[in-house]
Scaffold this active site. Sequence first.
Site, PDB file in Angstrom:
ATOM      1  N   GLY A   1      -8.422   5.897   1.773  1.00 33.04           N
ATOM      2  CA  GLY A   1      -9.882   6.931   2.553  1.00 33.04           C
ATOM      3  C   GLY A   1     -10.707   6.361   3.171  1.00 33.04           C
ATOM      4  O   GLY A   1     -11.868   7.504   2.892  1.00 33.04           O
TER       5      GLY A   1
ATOM      6  N   HIS B   1      -7.504  10.366   3.411  1.00 34.18           N
ATOM      7  CA  HIS B   1      -6.887   9.176   4.406  1.00 34.18           C
ATOM      8  C   HIS B   1      -7.517   9.962   6.175  1.00 34.18           C
ATOM      9  O   HIS B   1      -7.156  11.065   6.290  1.00 34.18           O
ATOM     10  CB  HIS B   1      -5.432   9.016   4.565  1.00 34.18           C
TER      11      HIS B   1
ATOM     12  N   GLU C   1      -2.020   6.000  -9.213  1.00 33.47           N
ATOM     13  CA  GLU C   1      -2.597   7.074  -8.688  1.00 33.47           C
ATOM     14  C   GLU C   1      -3.088   7.740  -9.361  1.00 33.47           C
ATOM     15  O   GLU C   1      -1.095   8.536  -9.327  1.00 33.47           O
ATOM     16  CB  GLU C   1      -2.731   7.358  -6.987  1.00 33.47           C
TER      17      GLU C   1
ATOM     18  N   ASP D   1       0.690  -1.378  -0.488  1.00 33.50           N
ATOM     19  CA  ASP D   1      -0.201  -0.079  -0.212  1.00 33.50           C
ATOM     20  C   ASP D   1       1.144   0.956   0.169  1.00 33.50           C
ATOM     21  O   ASP D   1       1.779   1.024   0.626  1.00 33.50           O
ATOM     22  CB  ASP D   1      -0.255  -0.228   0.909  1.00 33.50           C
TER      23      ASP D   1
END
Length: 292
Positions: free
Chosen positions: A210, A181, A134, A82
Amino acid sequence: MALLNLTDILAVADKHNFAVGAFNAIDSNFIDAVFDAANVNRSPVIINVAEVHLPYIDIYATADYIKKKAADSGLPVCLNLDHGFTFSTIETAVQCGFSSIMFDGSGLSYEQNLAQTRKVVELCHRYNISVEGELGAVGGDEGGALESAADTALYTPPEQAADFVQSTGIDALAVAIGNTHGKYKGVPKLDFARLTQIDNAVPIPLVLHGGSGLSAEDFRNAIARGIRKINFFTGMSQAALQSIEQDVATTALVHKYNYYLIMMENMQRAISTTVAQQMAIFNSIHKAELYD
């Protein structure tokens, strides 16, 4: 069952319109709690190991423990790095047998993010390891700040999403649509119109980071618009802390020789309950049977 990569675990979710929860592992209590919830509810699951947590854990031992738990469970499990920021950490995760890598280039320029994400894809695809990229920047940070807010200027541009996916070859795309987040400052407001535009623009599953603090309705609306992986950790951490605080305040426990073990057992149960609640919201319960 052997570990699945992200492509394979999300393909079933996409076909059957649910999301797979990605829950962070920071020690054996958290890992056991996630597997307890997954086993009871027969849910596929993604276990996240975040680069920011590596100063506190041994990535080799953690990966080995997760892989054993996955094999023993017989469930569809993906082991995901992650928010991998550095290429050296990504190489280590590949060596450890991770089946998915999330490269976070959101702090880079578009050109740098594209180039570095493509480099990660070139490495990982040689080993049948999926890559999540991302585009845009999710609010807050991975460094431990508890509260955060989203910045509309950093939302994922739908017009860039198709080019980013095609140019990098990624297998899943993490989007920024008002998600942050940690805990939200104020009431979260997701840009669902933007999410629909992104979903229409790209042919791969979308990822929501998040997840803690969003309502069940928010999650269901996001899943209806292409979200297939949902990262969730702060809610687990808060459940753990609340359980510990409650036990510390329980005078009767202090005089038991196994006080610490009782606390850990209660904490693990609280985490597992929280994970199971999210699995129900994500509609992944009893979906393990859909995997060969």
